[in-house]
Design a protein around this motif. Structure first.
Motif, PDB file in Angstrom:
ATOM      1  N   GLY A  75       0.820  -1.203   0.000  1.00 49.44           N
ATOM      2  CA  GLY A  75       0.000   0.000   0.000  1.00 49.44           C
ATOM      3  C   GLY A  75       0.854   1.253   0.000  1.00 49.44           C
ATOM      4  N   ALA A 101      -5.269   3.192  -1.346  1.00 51.25           N
ATOM      5  CA  ALA A 101      -4.828   4.551  -1.014  1.00 51.25           C
ATOM      6  C   ALA A 101      -4.547   5.402  -2.254  1.00 51.25           C
ATOM      7  CB  ALA A 101      -3.586   4.495  -0.128  1.00 51.25           C
ATOM      8  N   ILE A 108       3.292  12.537  -5.935  1.00 55.25           N
ATOM      9  CA  ILE A 108       3.426  13.181  -4.618  1.00 55.25           C
ATOM     10  C   ILE A 108       4.151  12.229  -3.659  1.00 55.25           C
ATOM     11  CG2 ILE A 108       2.147  14.239  -2.703  1.00 55.25           C
ATOM     12  CD1 ILE A 108      -0.304  14.319  -4.704  1.00 55.25           C
ATOM     13  N   LEU A 109       5.095  12.778  -2.900  1.00 60.69           N
ATOM     14  CA  LEU A 109       5.799  12.003  -1.870  1.00 60.69           C
ATOM     15  C   LEU A 109       5.712  12.755  -0.544  1.00 60.69           C
ATOM     16  CD1 LEU A 109       7.911   9.987  -0.675  1.00 60.69           C
ATOM     17  CD2 LEU A 109       9.693  11.448  -1.673  1.00 60.69           C
ATOM     18  N   LYS A 117       6.094  16.168   8.901  1.00 59.00           N
ATOM     19  CA  LYS A 117       5.798  15.545   7.615  1.00 59.00           C
ATOM     20  C   LYS A 117       5.814  16.625   6.535  1.00 59.00           C
ATOM     21  CE  LYS A 117       2.745  12.271   5.349  1.00 59.00           C
ATOM     22  NZ  LYS A 117       1.664  11.317   5.457  1.00 59.00           N
ATOM     23  N   LEU A 136      -4.120 -10.380  -5.102  1.00 57.81           N
ATOM     24  CA  LEU A 136      -3.213  -9.999  -4.013  1.00 57.81           C
ATOM     25  C   LEU A 136      -3.927  -9.169  -2.946  1.00 57.81           C
ATOM     26  CD1 LEU A 136       0.033  -9.063  -5.976  1.00 57.81           C
ATOM     27  CD2 LEU A 136      -0.473 -11.174  -4.738  1.00 57.81           C
ATOM     28  N   ASN A 151     -10.502   6.255   2.381  1.00 55.69           N
ATOM     29  CA  ASN A 151      -9.371   7.118   2.065  1.00 55.69           C
ATOM     30  C   ASN A 151      -9.418   7.486   0.573  1.00 55.69           C
ATOM     31  OD1 ASN A 151      -5.713   6.579   2.196  1.00 55.69           O
ATOM     32  ND2 ASN A 151      -6.882   8.412   1.840  1.00 55.69           N
TER      33      ASN A 151
END
Ligand code: NAD
Length: 332
Positions: A75, A101, A108-109, A117, A136, A151
């Motif tokens: 994820g 998610a 974006i990171l 954060k 999976l 989410n």
């Protein structure tokens, strides 16, 4: 999984570092074994909110293995680690996404260092290849499936009123909401059925694409604050906040939110709350470990740096929103 080997080779990769969380280590080992010499090593310490010290250890593993690409199996936490590596060394990224998610389709990171954060954007952060294999996801626990699905839905709801939305992003958002609204109750009833798992991945791809394409507002800001500064779990926090952030913005974005309100019945906040309750989602911040005494500080942080939102960010109203979310009250 031979599609994975094809994907690696097709991109010119020869030695992949396989990434997972400790929880998905066995799955990652199984997949690594099926890749033969294409799998150069395994790093299974991916952690939520992408701590920089974990990234540094993964970079060392990447270099020690002589890797030329990463395969993230998991994820947002595992995908975040792959993005963090690529951000530093431009590694080719192949993702096998196993939650809803949506990080796999965004440039974006988010990373955490010293309790802070921060978020960066960039074309090099976007994974080159994404594989969705519903098989999976059959083992994704029901409670995580529910929170992760909500989410994803939060990306779509905020995408609908985004300032820079366009007709395609809105179409994708509505279709994503529809797919997840249909799939999540079916997953709760029959977690091992492949059809709703497939539908949920389709919905999460749509919602994640919206997240990557247009700007987010109050909802994501609140969840970012609660996750980054109060260490609340990512998907569960989104699940709790979504009905409240939607209710906060409903009157200021009535037209944009109409397709979502139609799906969930009239009042969007109340409708989303009832939907979340019906699939057993977490409903209150207090159940996620948030302390009531921290709500003032959270409201202050969320209102501190001005950002665009359809309804102005009013500190008192945000504080009231957080109180309702903490108690798990149904928004009107
Ligand atoms: P996660 O990746 O932490 O996964 C939750 C747990 O479920 C982990 O233990 C994981 O190993 C397990 N799991 C995942 N898939 C499974 C499966 N199919 N079967 C069994 N177990 C499985 O949770 P998440 O909510 O997907 O990701 C949260 C992180 O992603 C946060 O750090 C968040 O900031 C980030 N995120 C980033 C973006 C972005 O665009 N940058 C978007 C969404 C989330």
């Amino acid at each position: 999984m031979n599609r994975l080997a094809e994907a690696i080779a097709g991109q010119g990769g020869k030695r992949a570092l396989i990434l997972s969380t400790p929880h998905q280590k066995a799955e990652a080992e199984r997949i690594a074994a099926s890749l033969g010499p294409l799998a150069a090593g395994l790093f299974h310490d991916a952690t939520m909110h992408t701590p920089v010290d974990v990234t540094e250890r993964a970079m060392a593993a990447y270099n020690a293995a002589g890797a030329d690409c990463v395969v993230a199996i998991g994820g947002g936490s595992t995908i975040g680690l792959g993005k963090a590596i690529a951000y530093r060394n431009d590694a080719l990224q192949i993702v096998v996404a196993t939650t809803y998610a949506g990080s796999e389709v965004t440039p974006i990171l988010g990373q955490t260092e010293n309790g802070q954060k921060t978020t960066v954007r960039g074309a090099g952060i976007l994974p080159e290849v994404v594989i969705y294999d519903p098989e999976l996801t059959l083992g994704l626990p029901v409670n995580i499936s529910v929170s992760s699905g909500l989410n994803a839905m939060a990306h779509a709801v905020e995408g609908l009123y985004a300032q820079d939305r366009n007709p395609i992003s809105s179409m994708m958002a509505v279709e994503g909401l529809r797919a997840l609204k249909q799939a999540l109750p079916q997953i709760v009833n029959a977690p091992g059925d492949i059809e709703p798992r497939s539908e949920a991945l389709y919905g999460s791809w749509l919602c994640g694409t919206v997240l990557g394409a247009v700007g987010m507002a109050l909802h994501h800001k609140l969840c970012h604050t609660l996750g980054g500064s109060f260490d609340l779990p990512h998907a569960e926090t989104h699940a709790v906040i979504l009905p409240h952030s939607s209710a906060y913005n409903a009157a200021a974005a009535t037209d944009a939110l109409k397709p979502a309100a139609d799906l969930f019945g009239g009042s969007l906040g109340g409708g989303l709350y009832d939907f979340a309750a019906s699939i057993g989602a977490p409903m209150a911040l207090r159940d996620l470990g948030m302390k009531e005494a921290d709500l003032d500080h959270a409201a202050e942080l969320a209102a501190r740096n001005p950002y665009w939102n359809p309804r102005p960010i009013e500190r008192k109203a945000i504080r009231a929103l957080l109180q309702s979310a903490w108690e798990g009250a149904r928004p009107r």
